[in-house]
Every structure is written in C-alpha cells, then in structure tokens.
Design an enzyme around this catalytic site. Sequence first.
Site, PDB file in Angstrom:
ATOM      1  N   ASP A  60      -0.146  15.073  -2.130  1.00 40.01           N
ATOM      2  CA  ASP A  60       0.878  14.725  -3.120  1.00 40.01           C
ATOM      3  C   ASP A  60       0.357  13.841  -4.256  1.00 40.01           C
ATOM      4  O   ASP A  60       0.970  13.755  -5.307  1.00 40.01           O
ATOM      5  CB  ASP A  60       2.050  14.004  -2.422  1.00 40.01           C
ATOM      6  CG  ASP A  60       1.592  12.811  -1.590  1.00 40.01           C
ATOM      7  OD1 ASP A  60       0.374  12.558  -1.522  1.00 40.01           O
ATOM      8  OD2 ASP A  60       2.444  12.124  -0.986  1.00 40.01           O
ATOM      9  N   HIS A  61      -0.790  13.200  -4.055  1.00 44.85           N
ATOM     10  CA  HIS A  61      -1.284  12.271  -5.074  1.00 44.85           C
ATOM     11  C   HIS A  61      -2.161  12.970  -6.117  1.00 44.85           C
ATOM     12  O   HIS A  61      -1.940  12.861  -7.308  1.00 44.85           O
ATOM     13  CB  HIS A  61      -2.094  11.151  -4.415  1.00 44.85           C
ATOM     14  CG  HIS A  61      -1.250  10.090  -3.783  1.00 44.85           C
ATOM     15  ND1 HIS A  61      -0.404  10.332  -2.733  1.00 44.85           N
ATOM     16  CD2 HIS A  61      -1.141   8.765  -4.050  1.00 44.85           C
ATOM     17  CE1 HIS A  61       0.199   9.201  -2.376  1.00 44.85           C
ATOM     18  NE2 HIS A  61      -0.232   8.231  -3.170  1.00 44.85           N
ATOM     19  N   ASP A 115      -0.644   4.831   3.654  1.00 43.66           N
ATOM     20  CA  ASP A 115      -0.029   4.605   2.354  1.00 43.66           C
ATOM     21  C   ASP A 115       0.931   3.437   2.508  1.00 43.66           C
ATOM     22  O   ASP A 115       1.682   3.372   3.493  1.00 43.66           O
ATOM     23  CB  ASP A 115       0.735   5.853   1.886  1.00 43.66           C
ATOM     24  CG  ASP A 115       1.129   5.710   0.430  1.00 43.66           C
ATOM     25  OD1 ASP A 115       0.436   6.269  -0.438  1.00 43.66           O
ATOM     26  OD2 ASP A 115       2.113   4.996   0.155  1.00 43.66           O
ATOM     27  N   ARG A 375       6.122   0.097  -8.669  1.00 41.22           N
ATOM     28  CA  ARG A 375       5.076  -0.854  -9.088  1.00 41.22           C
ATOM     29  C   ARG A 375       4.897  -0.809 -10.595  1.00 41.22           C
ATOM     30  O   ARG A 375       4.881   0.276 -11.172  1.00 41.22           O
ATOM     31  CB  ARG A 375       3.740  -0.503  -8.409  1.00 41.22           C
ATOM     32  CG  ARG A 375       3.802  -0.758  -6.938  1.00 41.22           C
ATOM     33  CD  ARG A 375       2.469  -0.595  -6.235  1.00 41.22           C
ATOM     34  NE  ARG A 375       2.674  -1.020  -4.871  1.00 41.22           N
ATOM     35  CZ  ARG A 375       2.143  -0.428  -3.802  1.00 41.22           C
ATOM     36  NH1 ARG A 375       1.319   0.593  -3.945  1.00 41.22           N
ATOM     37  NH2 ARG A 375       2.402  -0.881  -2.600  1.00 41.22           N
ATOM     38  N   SER A 525      -1.243  -1.479  -2.792  1.00 39.16           N
ATOM     39  CA  SER A 525      -1.510  -0.265  -2.019  1.00 39.16           C
ATOM     40  C   SER A 525      -2.323  -0.522  -0.755  1.00 39.16           C
ATOM     41  O   SER A 525      -2.883  -1.590  -0.556  1.00 39.16           O
ATOM     42  CB  SER A 525      -2.256   0.739  -2.892  1.00 39.16           C
ATOM     43  OG  SER A 525      -3.640   0.524  -2.793  1.00 39.16           O
ATOM     44  N   ARG A 527      -4.948   1.366  -0.129  1.00 41.82           N
ATOM     45  CA  ARG A 527      -6.222   2.068  -0.329  1.00 41.82           C
ATOM     46  C   ARG A 527      -7.391   1.237   0.198  1.00 41.82           C
ATOM     47  O   ARG A 527      -7.689   0.159  -0.309  1.00 41.82           O
ATOM     48  CB  ARG A 527      -6.411   2.473  -1.789  1.00 41.82           C
ATOM     49  CG  ARG A 527      -6.658   1.366  -2.794  1.00 41.82           C
ATOM     50  CD  ARG A 527      -6.610   1.904  -4.214  1.00 41.82           C
ATOM     51  NE  ARG A 527      -5.252   2.320  -4.543  1.00 41.82           N
ATOM     52  CZ  ARG A 527      -4.643   2.082  -5.705  1.00 41.82           C
ATOM     53  NH1 ARG A 527      -5.261   1.468  -6.674  1.00 41.82           N
ATOM     54  NH2 ARG A 527      -3.392   2.468  -5.908  1.00 41.82           N
TER      55      ARG A 527
HETATM   56  C1  MIC Z   1       0.142   3.613  -4.474  1.00 43.15           C
HETATM   57  O1  MIC Z   1       1.339   3.742  -4.631  1.00 43.15           O
HETATM   58  O2  MIC Z   1      -0.531   2.694  -4.971  1.00 43.15           O
HETATM   59  C2  MIC Z   1      -0.595   4.638  -3.611  1.00 43.15           C
HETATM   60  C3  MIC Z   1      -1.456   5.440  -4.510  1.00 43.15           C
HETATM   61  O3  MIC Z   1       0.344   5.489  -3.015  1.00 43.15           O
HETATM   62  C4  MIC Z   1      -1.387   3.880  -2.551  1.00 43.15           C
HETATM   63  C5  MIC Z   1      -2.285   4.722  -1.749  1.00 43.15           C
HETATM   64  C6  MIC Z   1      -3.570   5.070  -2.429  1.00 43.15           C
HETATM   65  O4  MIC Z   1      -4.111   4.279  -3.197  1.00 43.15           O
HETATM   66  O5  MIC Z   1      -4.053   6.174  -2.176  1.00 43.15           O
HETATM   67  C7  MIC Z   1      -0.514   3.070  -1.585  1.00 43.15           C
HETATM   68  O6  MIC Z   1       0.576   2.705  -1.924  1.00 43.15           O
HETATM   69  O7  MIC Z   1      -0.976   2.748  -0.488  1.00 43.15           O
HETATM   70 FE1  SF4 Z   2       3.087   8.187  -4.547  1.00 39.91          FE
HETATM   71 FE2  SF4 Z   2       2.429   5.643  -4.062  1.00 39.91          FE
HETATM   72 FE3  SF4 Z   2       3.909   6.304  -6.193  1.00 39.91          FE
HETATM   73 FE4  SF4 Z   2       4.941   6.490  -3.806  1.00 39.91          FE
HETATM   74  S1  SF4 Z   2       4.267   4.622  -4.800  1.00 39.91           S
HETATM   75  S2  SF4 Z   2       5.112   7.993  -5.430  1.00 39.91           S
HETATM   76  S3  SF4 Z   2       3.216   7.150  -2.580  1.00 39.91           S
HETATM   77  S4  SF4 Z   2       1.795   6.874  -5.802  1.00 39.91           S
END
Ligand code: MIC
Ligand code: SF4
Length: 632
Positions: A60-61, A115, A375, A525, A527
């Site tokens: 999905d990313h 995630d 965010r 996140s 990550r």
């Molecule tokens: C995000 O919202 O920052 C992400 C991308 O979903 C991350 C995961 C990632 O960096 O792959 C998260 O929230 O953990």
């Molecule tokens: Fe995707 Fe992270 Fe954004 Fe949620 S917050 S939509 S999991 S990138």
Amino acid sequence: MASVAEKILSTHVVGEEDGEIAVRIDQTLTQDATGTMAFLQFEALDLPKVRTELSVSYVDHNTLQTETLNADDHRYLQTAASKYGVLFSRPGNGICHQVHLERFAKPGRTLLGSDSHTPTSGGMGMLAVGAGGLDVALAMAGHPFWMKKPKIVGVELTGELKPWVSAKDVILEILRRKGVKGGVGKILEYHGEGVETLSVPDRATISNMGAEMGATTSLFPSDKVTKSFLASQDRESDWAELKADGESGYDEKLHLDLSSVEPMVAKPHSPDNVFKVSDEAGLKVDQVCIGSCTNSSLKDLMMAAQLLDGRTVHPDVSLTISPGSKQVLKMLSESGHLTKLIDSGARILECACGPCIGMGQSPKFKSVSVRTFNRNFQGRSGTEDAGIYLTGVEAAVAAAIKGELTDPLELGEYPDIKLPGMFSVDDSMIIRPTGGEIIRGNNIKPLCLNRPLSDKIKGDVLIKVGDNISTDHILPAGSKCLPLRSNIPAISEYVFHSIDKKFPKRAKKKKGGFIVAGSNYGQGSSREHAALAPMYLGVKAVLAKSFARIHRSNLINFGILPLEFNDPSDYDDLERGDEIAIKGLRECLARGDGELKVKADDEKIKVTSDLTRRQREIILAGGLLNYARENA
Ligand code: MIC
Ligand code: SF4
C-alpha cells in the site's frame, strides 16, 4: 476488576522480566515499505512457515512504481508470502490498517504490525501494537513480543458529538491536551457512555492517531456496535463481547465530553499543535487531501461526497481523494457517491497511502495543504516549505470548496450519513499462499548485520538535533527514498536528509560516531530503517534526553545503544565534532547497573542505558537477529 487491556493481556502474557512483558501474538501485518526487510529477516530465521494464527502482507505504500524497484519488491513480497503461509493483499486492495479493520481484526486478540498505525484495529477491541520489522519477523516465527509493561489510561467519553464534529476532532483535542509525548508507555483505553455513539470506523480514527501521542496502543471495548460492524462485514462469528469491569483497572484517568468538542486543526509542523478551526478561519489553502489510514473509511468518503454534491472545488485548490480500500471504492461507486466526487472536480487516486507519505501530490512551493491525515512533520509531504494542516473530513471539504480554512458549520445543512447494513465483501485481491519459490529482483539486497558490541566505543558527535525529531527527519520516506527500503547502502545516503545533507558523507569519513538528541527522539513511524541506515553508517550510540518507544526498540534491535542523559542540561555541553569515548561497556552491560560515564572532550557526562537483561544481551550480541539465532 479489570480493564479491557488487562483482560486481553491476561490471556496473552507469557513472561515478565525487568518491567517488560512478553505478549503472545495472534496476528501480524506487514506493509511493503517495512515488509521487504521483515521478510528478509524472517528468511534468515530459517523456518518453513509462519507460526501465527494469521499473517497478512500488504502492499500500500510504494505503489508509484516510477522505476522497476517497487514492482520488484512487490513480486518478492508476493512470492515470500506464498512460500511462508502468509496472505498477500495486492496493490490496489487498500491501506493495510483499513483493510485489516474490515476483514481481519478480531476483538480480544493481539496484532503486531510493522507500521506505527497498527493500533487502528484497537477500534475493534483488538490489542494492536506497532513495531519494527524485525520484531514482527520474530512474531511471525512464533516468538512473543516483549514490551515495557504499559500503564493503562482510562479515557472516559461522555455525551455525543455535535453535527460537523467528527472522531478526528476528538483525537485532535486529546492531542492538544496531552501532546506528542503524552501517551509514551501507556495504553489509552476508551470507555463510558460516549463510546456507544461512535461507529467502529470512528473508533478506528481515534485509535489510529493515538500513535501521534507515542502511545503503546489505543483500545475500545467490543460491544453491540462492534458486533453489527462485524456482521456488516459478514464476519459476526468473529465477535466477542469485551468490556471493562468498572474503572479500577486504570492507572490514570482522563475525561472528555464529546458534546464539548469542536472542529479542530493541527497546524504545522506537529500533530499536537492543535487549535479550533474557527480561530484559524480565512487562511488561504492551495491543496486538500482526503484519505490515509486515519480518514478513508466508507463513512468518511460518503461524508465528503455528500458535502461536495452539487458543489465545485475552488479554482485555486487541488483536491485529492484516496479511498482506504477497494471495498470503500467499490461501494462509493455502486452508491453513486463516486460520481458526486468526480463531478466536484476531485482527483481520485488509488486505494493506497499516496500523498500521506509523499508518494506523489507534493504541494507547491510555500503552500498550505489541508489533509485528513495523521502527521504533518516538516517535509513529509515532499515539499520542504509547505505547511500541512490536519483536520477531519468536514473541515477539509469546507476548505476545498471555499479555498480557505473554514468552519465546516458554514456549509449549511449537516448530511445524514446512513451506512449500509451489509458491506460488499470480496476478498479476491487477497491471495492465499500456495508455496513456491521466492523471486528476488535486483533491488533486494542482502541483510546488513551489526557486530557484537566492543568494550570501548569512541568517535565524534556527528550531529546534534533538538526535541521531537521524527523518523521522517532521520530517514525520509517519499518517492525518492521509499523504493530503496530493501537496499540499505543506497537508502543510507538519505539519513538526516532534511536536516543535514552532509551527514552520510561525514559519518562515513569519520567511520561512524554518535548522535546527540533532545527529548522524544524518533517519534512517529515504526520504520526500522531509521536505525538500520545509521547503523550501516557506523552510528554506535544515541545520547538523548528521551526516546520514542518504537524507535528506541529499533535502535536496540540493531545494536545501537540508546543512552539517556542523567542530567538533561548536559545536552547543552555537547556539540557537533566533540569527541566521545565510553569504556568498559561490555562489563557494565553484563553487570546491568545501567549508568555509564561518557568522556566528552574534557567533560565527564553521566548517561543511563536503562536496559533490561534481554535488551542488554541483544546489544551485546550486536542486534536482535544475532541474538535470536544464538538462542534458537
Ligand atoms: C508512516 O506513516 O510514517 C509510515 C510510512 O506508514 C510508517 C512506516 C514506514 O515508514 O514504512 C509508520 O507509520 O510506521
Ligand atoms: Fe500509510 Fe502511514 Fe499514511 Fe497510514 S500514516 S496512510 S500507514 S503512510
């Protein structure tokens, strides 16, 4: 007398030591950006199949596919899922948290996801926790997940939301009160008569953004509202009632009268910089984005469609809509709501994270973008100097129509949204495992492992950063970086990209060193690349005033020491370029007394490692994968 959290934990805790609990994990989820690494790590554990009740691998990313890299990752993930007995949710099926809520989340069970917004399933009464990919790989291998025993905060909701106010405003109000550190080490458990007035998607929006407070997770009871949501997804048999026995199970309490909440907005550049929309009205808006795992349910997008019905997006605004799942998109289409959105001039994107993670739709130079996301850290949208404002769907639509931040009350009559009794259930985009071999494209590079910790570590302070540094600052996502998630040497060139572009070069030249940070270092996140890439560049320890939960675990998992200043004012004495030395580390960690003396130029600074026995052994072994293999 037990809380919902205690009830779930009582059937899942399998160990306890040094203030940590080991939790048996029933389900896991991974997404493509963290999943490639998690599956590489799972492969290294040499098991034939996953050992969970259910594991789902979502894509999905990374769906932009500007080169072959993303597509290579998708193929790797699909074949790895098939080999190891994991369900594979194809690109286009939707955002992991939305799809998981619709199709798999179960009250009373545990979920570990790579995630940070995994707690979205807490809206269903599931204990759902976000973690680094390596922790999830181990959970897939049947290991329990160790976490600091959380305090349980009872958040009592009374009253009912007024028209034009949504679940998003509730969580923004809580963020306003408690801040981005307000949930660290805590489970936020919602209860009280107000809960019954909230639908499951509303509850999911609230639990989703508990992540922005650093909470371990957020949790709702499972009641008749949960039951009818599950029935509408044709899975009533997954329902189990779950409610707290009174309030005595709560370590802390918070009360919110839903009827007192107003439309709220989080202003740049922090999700807790929250104000009333009415106080900020009039700000010119350039872009509006509706979607993300926070606000892309059928209810959210039906609301957007009803409000946009017969209206046109303001000429100066670009409006994007990313539906949370194929189910949502299909139902919008069947009910005619999609036509209303298209007619208004909205740009319909695919069912994925999209603009939330800077995968396209970066706003223009010095612009204002209103988003229903979670965010708004600087640069996350892909435009360094854009101001991101987080709101609910109602205020976002009002901004799209009027071209400026507008109290949604001004839109006139509040639409009455009636969700269908039955959702369109079609799991054909979820591929069942059938075995087979893994296919690896060129983008899948071998794992990078750390070495066992040396007794003495020495080096320069490579960078000094302030408070609330997010993982988006440490290692950005977006269209340039996300495709490199399975290639650590390549992605490490982006460490601290938005703060100090010379960091990777300096770290390599100095053969590694130290990071000095303020409080809540690594918020945001899950990550693990934000630990893994610095490790690759030779970072040995981070000296901070305090750490965010998931990032601290990720540092430990990759053998980087998280050290806290005993006296926070020592932070002021350290500068970039100072030389740091820490001696007698192995002995000190083996002894476990926690306190270390750091020699920084001529000063002696005391820091505490505050690690459990298990964490000390992980660090000594040079990371969790080394430790797990040694103890297999
Ligand atoms: C995000 O919202 O920052 C992400 C991308 O979903 C991350 C995961 C990632 O960096 O792959 C998260 O929230 O953990
Ligand atoms: Fe995707 Fe992270 Fe954004 Fe949620 S917050 S939509 S999991 S990138």
